[in-house]
Design a protein around this motif. Structure first.
Motif: not given
Length: 418
Positions: A349-354
């Motif tokens: 969630i955190l690494t694949q979202t701007p």
């Protein structure tokens, strides 16, 4: 000699991963933020364990146990998306501070209530619902603030360390809560806790606001932007579905642990708190022991799927336990699977979202986590009709089937990601 040198090198590499944790504390402001997280997490688990103990002394119904879990976590569904939008719209740090103040008001209100009245189901449910709202907003604001506070190269370490804090609090919170409940009266204990909670504001003194640029806010404006992004990126959508199915069907053992402890294992107050906290101990053990391996995982979607299936299988196995010792061992092992589950979906969630969308995608994630109380309520209601063992087996079996279907249709979950 070659084998000896290889072993030395392996140990060095193994220890290097743990040294990276301590390097996080060299990041400016991180130490204060980490301590504030550990404090609020501990108080949250401490409070819920005490409330569960109060409930089991009032009611012997499995559906009442399922209902309080439902009430505690259902705000994740109703407020998850909205709170995610809020923390993207205004200062995330301001939201965190506001929630700390409301948490102290909540604890103080419990103290006042218990001084004048005796607990009943209605009061327990109302207080629990309010604390669930605070938890929902706090989760979205803290995770997104941390993702902005840490540099991208160490964000993965920060995610794992945050899970360690959650699991540490999960273990120590219920145990120290029941310990102090034997020393202090409820109202005195909760008055003290309301004061201790305010230390969180002191820890966040002079922390950076980390506002999102206006240009970025405009580019990703509105709640709909988060939903559109999730549907446009299969790895995000698949992860959100796995989180939902996992929480709906894979954690029946967690929601029914208080019932097993009180009515099947006939646990004492200290045994009750210990069993409630054991999943946290297992998750803490898994976080620390598996830390080097969690960092090296390049296919978190596949590991997330596998851990979710293992949680469902573990819930079924838990129904066959008939002693406190065996039940404790199973809960500890399931805690390790929980650690992997939490780490993998948080990383995706955190690494694949701007950054400008992280609050809203985290809100969608919380919406999926909000299916946990629905699964708990269904498990409890079914248990009153067909028995707790059959209820857990049916729910978990359905979960395994649904997870396999998701893995089949979302091939992106099986791919490597950075």
């Amino acid at each position: 000699l070659y084998l000896f040198i290889y072993q030395i090198y392996y140990v060095y590499k193994f220890m290097h991963f743990y040294l990276e944790i301590f390097n996080l504390f060299s990041q400016k402001f991180y130490s204060k933020f980490a301590l504030s997280c550990l404090l609020i997490y501990t108080l949250r688990f401490l409070d819920f364990a005490i409330i569960l103990w109060l409930l089991t002394n009032i009611s012997e119904s499995a559906s009442d146990i399922g209902l309080i879990v439902f009430i505690k976590f259902i705000p994740l569904i109703f407020s998850g998306i909205i709170s995610g939008w809020i923390v993207d719209k205004i200062s995330r740090l301001a939201v965190i501070r506001f929630i700390i103040m409301l948490m102290s008001i909540y604890l103080f209100s419990w103290a006042i209530y218990m001084y004048f009245f005796s607990p009943n189901l209605i009061s327990i449910y109302l207080f629990t619902f309010f604390s669930g709202i605070l938890m929902s907003v706090d989760i979205a604001s803290r995770s997104t603030y941390m993702s902005s506070l840490l540099k991208k190269r160490v964000l993965r370490n920060g995610i794992i360390l945050n899970v360690i804090f959650v699991n540490l609090a999960w273990f120590i919170g219920p145990n120290i809560g029941m310990f102090f409940l034997e020393i202090f009266q409820f109202e005195i204990l909760y008055f003290i806790l309301s004061i201790i909670n305010l230390l969180g504001l002191f820890l966040l003194w002079r922390m950076p606001t980390l506002k999102i640029l206006n240009s970025e806010k405009e580019a990703f404006a509105g709640i709909k932007s988060g939903i559109n992004f999730a549907f446009s990126k299969p790895i995000i959508l698949g992860t959100i579905l796995l989180i939902g199915i996992g929480n709906l069907t894979g954690f029946t053992f967690e929601s029914m642990t208080p019932y097993f402890a009180k009515y099947i294992f006939q646990a004492s107050p200290k045994e009750f708190s210990f069993m409630v906290s054991l999943q946290g101990l297992g998750a803490l053990f898994g976080s620390i022991l598996l830390f080097p391996f969690l960092l090296k995982i390049s296919r978190p979607g596949l590991i997330l799927s596998s851990s979710t299936i293992l949680l469902c299988i573990g819930s079924i196995i838990f129904t066959f336990t008939n002693t406190f010792i065996l039940g404790s061992i199973i809960l500890f092992i399931l805690g390790i699977f929980t650690c992997v589950f939490m780490n993998m979906h948080t990383r995706i969630i955190l690494t694949q979202t701007p950054n400008p969308l992280r609050g809203r995608i985290q809100g969608l994630s919380q919406f999926s986590i909000g299916l946990f109380p629905i699964g708990s309520l269904i498990t409890g209601l079914l248990a009153d009709n067909i028995g707790i063992f059959n209820s857990m087996k049916i729910i978990s079996s359905i979960g395994i089937i649904l997870i396999v279907i998701i893995i089949f249709f979302f091939k992106e979950l099986r791919n490597k990601i950075e």
